[in-house]
Design an enzyme around this catalytic site. Sequence first.
Site, PDB file in Angstrom:
ATOM      1  N   ASP A 104      21.759 -16.334  10.903  1.00  0.00           N
ATOM      2  CA  ASP A 104      21.678 -14.910  10.586  1.00  0.00           C
ATOM      3  C   ASP A 104      20.686 -14.220  11.520  1.00  0.00           C
ATOM      4  OD1 ASP A 104      22.288 -12.567   9.179  1.00  0.00           O
ATOM      5  OD2 ASP A 104      20.645 -12.859   7.766  1.00  0.00           O
ATOM      6  N   GLU A 140       0.848  -1.192   0.000  1.00  0.00           N
ATOM      7  CA  GLU A 140       0.000   0.000   0.000  1.00  0.00           C
ATOM      8  C   GLU A 140       0.882   1.239   0.000  1.00  0.00           C
ATOM      9  OE1 GLU A 140      -3.438   2.239   2.665  1.00  0.00           O
ATOM     10  OE2 GLU A 140      -3.043   0.098   2.964  1.00  0.00           O
TER      11      GLU A 140
END
Length: 212
Positions: A98, A74
Amino acid sequence: MEAQEFINLVAGSARQTYLTHHVLPSITIAQAILESGWGKKVPIDSTTGRSSYNLFGIKGTGTAGSVNVVTKEEVNGKIVTQTAQFKAYYNYQQSLDDHADFLQKPLYKKVIMAATPEEAAEALQKAGYATDSKYAEKLTTLIRTYDLSQYDQFAPEEPSGYPAWKVDLGTRALKEGLLTSPEWLSKLDEPMPVWAVLAVALRLLDKQRQMP
């Protein structure tokens, strides 16, 4: 993928990550479940179909580069189609590591120091890891429903009879995802069954195919 099947897929890697990053395996598994929707929301390259092995939806460049995913966002009140780059890894172990590296920031110190998964979940929410006001509750519910705290239990460490170079080889193999469980570190002198040899060979083949 069935719930227990997904848990089995990441549990060994979560336990291995704990040995190097000290994030409780139960928390790692619960976050992987929540963030990836039981593995159903792992980013896949829109063009090549290559899996990113990215369990936490982290954008950027990982050890295996990136995957391009077409998303709808959006912008100024309008829904537009965009291409986003998500980190790619060669295996789930690298994704978990990670993520654990990210949690080493001082902001998440209480997550690392938590004595129980409940404490770790609360620490994550208080540190602002997610905007969901029920994030800690959702993690705790997953941990209790699927008894994820069982993966936080480790046998007392025994002196290793293996030379350092063998232990290093085994640790690196786990890090690279060639081996799927820390249990293999106790079998470094044992012959590998045929299925295990084939599994390693196929992992190497998959990794080679993903190379640019």
